[in-house]
Design an enzyme around this catalytic site. Structure first.
Site, PDB file in Angstrom:
ATOM      1  CG  PHE A   2      -1.569   1.010   0.905  1.00  0.00           C
ATOM      2  CD1 PHE A   2      -2.597   1.154   0.273  1.00  0.00           C
ATOM      3  CD2 PHE A   2      -1.520   2.482   2.095  1.00  0.00           C
ATOM      4  CE1 PHE A   2      -3.740   2.530   0.508  1.00  0.00           C
ATOM      5  CE2 PHE A   2      -2.827   3.333   2.576  1.00  0.00           C
ATOM      6  CZ  PHE A   2      -3.269   3.310   1.065  1.00  0.00           C
ATOM      7  CB  ALA A  47      -5.623  -3.004   6.236  1.00  0.00           C
ATOM      8  CE  LYS A  75      -7.272   1.131   5.691  1.00  0.00           C
ATOM      9  NZ  LYS A  75      -6.648   1.897   6.425  1.00  0.00           N
ATOM     10  CG  HIS A 124      -3.099  11.660  -4.840  1.00  0.00           C
ATOM     11  ND1 HIS A 124      -2.707  12.095  -4.657  1.00  0.00           N
ATOM     12  CD2 HIS A 124      -3.961  11.563  -3.539  1.00  0.00           C
ATOM     13  CE1 HIS A 124      -2.099  10.940  -4.107  1.00  0.00           C
ATOM     14  NE2 HIS A 124      -3.054  11.336  -3.249  1.00  0.00           N
TER      15      HIS A 124
END
Ligand code: F0G
Length: 458
Positions: free
Chosen positions: A123, A216, A257, A449
């Site tokens: 990730f 996660a 999560k 982003h």
């Protein structure tokens, strides 16, 4: 077949509001066509992430009231520790306030300059924590995992041959540990099989390399094993999780999560000397070893969440809800990563939006259209997030896939809200020209982003 259904009833509601079209138009323009910059209150259905967005149960909220806020040795830590020990079998449990701190503690302790950390796919925060500590993250997901169209039950598996080749080429001393992310978020929330986990463990251990999970979404992974892998249909989720963890030497986990909590995480491991070093560092950067940056009540919410998340009725609903949305989109002709993963539907926007050139960011344009048409927030995982300017070639280089992720918060939205999201797609598919290409007008030097600005091009 019976329809997928929520195994809970709603006791507390949080109103959400769909702004009218003109207001949405204003908001998105004011945000310079960057969905991160819109206030959450102006979003109708928020599928930006499944992280920290779960609805807690009445049992978890009750646990918040028995939070013990003592600095050292609070009772909730002992519940937290016992729950994780029973679940994973690991010896040392170190609490942190979220997953990336677990990664930071681990990699700032065990990595040397130029070391390699293989995984299926790291990730982003994991990779960043490896790289900022001088290491190199290596992605070794199987070939099937790279192709959205290919139906394969365990697209999160690691390519064992490549793993072995990697170890042989760089040498065992350059690999302080190997990892696997379950489920594989970057690759579409796809699971790894028990067989693969066992093989990864055997391969690493053959060379005396420790093996860690990024856990996660471990419960969603365990549910896929139960559904898809021979020999596991009659095992409980806890038994499957326990077997998975038995092959490893430790894990990092973001409890935002599958901890079903809004904040929290931990590092767990068997090695005494690593645990001592990590704990010392924990006290420096997070907090004392029995709270690790969390309030006592948060530790309790995570402990109870980890007990609830292995409930099979819950997991059946969870996985079926994601599939429910995925199947609806497929019916409307929207290309998605197949099969649907555990926490999100990944739309292959590069394939869906054909009239926009790559340099005008088709997937990002789709996130804008989803907000404009229906107040839905999603996240682009594509040309904006991963595109990089190449000074030599004087152009941007793009990743292989330009995706939009619809991450589904746990226990938050009903299936009729999923119908709504699908209907927004139906509208966009029927009038694709409503999706407009974009040009960047401002971008920061890294992680662009989050803050970059755009204008629409005709
Ligand atoms: N590992 C995985 C597989 C993740 O998906 C995330 C976070 C982390 C680690 C880091 O955990 O956020 O608690 O620090 N994923 C979120 C997402 C942000 O939207 O997918 P964190």
């Amino acid at each position: 077949m019976l329809a997928p259904i929520e195994p809970f009833r709603i006791k507390v509601v949080e109103p959400i509001k769909l702004l009218d079209r003109k207001q949405r138009e204003e908001r998105i323009k004011k945000a310079n066509y960057n969905i991160f910059l819109i206030s959450a209150e102006d979003i109708f259905i928020d599928l930006l992430t499944d992280s920290g967005t779960s609805a807690m149960s009445d049992n978890q909220w009750a646990g918040m009231m028995v939070g013990d806020e003592s600095y050292a040795g609070c009772r909730n830590y002992f519940h937290f520790e016992k729950t994780i020990k029973e679940l994973t079998g690991f010896k040392h449990i170190i609490p942190v306030h979220q997953g990336r701190v677990a990664e930071n503690l681990l990699f700032s302790t065990i990595l040397s300059e130029g070391d390699y950390i293989p995984s299926n796919n790291h990730f982003d925060t994991t990779r960043a924590n490896i790289e900022s500590n001088g290491g190199i993250g290596v992605d070794l997901v199987i070939e099937e995992g790279k192709h959205p169209e290919v139906e394969y039950p365990f697209k999160g598996n690691i390519d064992i041959e490549k793993l072995e080749a990697q170890i042989k080429s760089v040498g065992t001393e350059k690999i302080p540990l190997g990892m696997i992310t379950i489920t594989n978020n970057t690759g579409g929330g796809q699971p790894a099989s028990m067989e693969n986990i066992r093989q990864v463990s055997e391969t690493l251990h053959k060379y005396d390399i420790p093996f860690f999970f990024d856990a996660a979404r471990f419960a969603e992974n365990a549910y896929f094993i139960k559904m898809r892998e021979k020999g596991y249909a009659d095992k409980s989720i806890r038994e499957i999780a326990r077997e998975m963890f038995s092959y490893a030497d430790g894990c990092t986990m973001s409890a935002k999560k599958d901890g079903l909590a809004n904040i929290g995480g931990f590092v767990a491991m068997n090695d005494d000397s690593w645990a001592t070093k990590l704990t010392n560092k924990l006290i420096l950067i997070e907090g004392y070893r029995t709270y690790g940056g969390l309030a006592g009540r948060d530790l309790e919410a995570v402990a109870r969440g980890l007990e609830e998340v292995t409930n099979e009725n819950y997991l059946e609903y969870r996985i079926k809800q994601v599939k429910y949305l995925g199947d609806k989109l497929l019916n409307y002709g929207v290309p998605i990563i197949k099969p649907t993963g555990g926490h999100a539907v990944f739309v292959d926007a590069g394939k869906m939006i054909k009239h926009i050139k790559r340099e005008n960011y088709p997937a990002w344009a789709l996130t804008v259209a989803l907000y404009r048409e229906g107040g839905v927030r999603s996240v682009e995982i594509g040309n904006v997030m991963f595109g990089k300017y190449d000074a030599g070639q004087k152009k941007e280089i793009y990743p292989p896939l330009d995706l939009v992720r619809l991450a589904i918060p746990r226990r938050v939205y009903t299936n009729s809200q999923m119908d709504y999201v699908a209907s927004v797609f139906e509208k966009i598919v029927s009038e694709p020209k409503t999706v407009k290409g974009l040009r960047i007008t401002y971008q920061p030097p890294f992680l662009r982003h989050f803050t970059c600005k755009f204008e629409e091009v005709e």
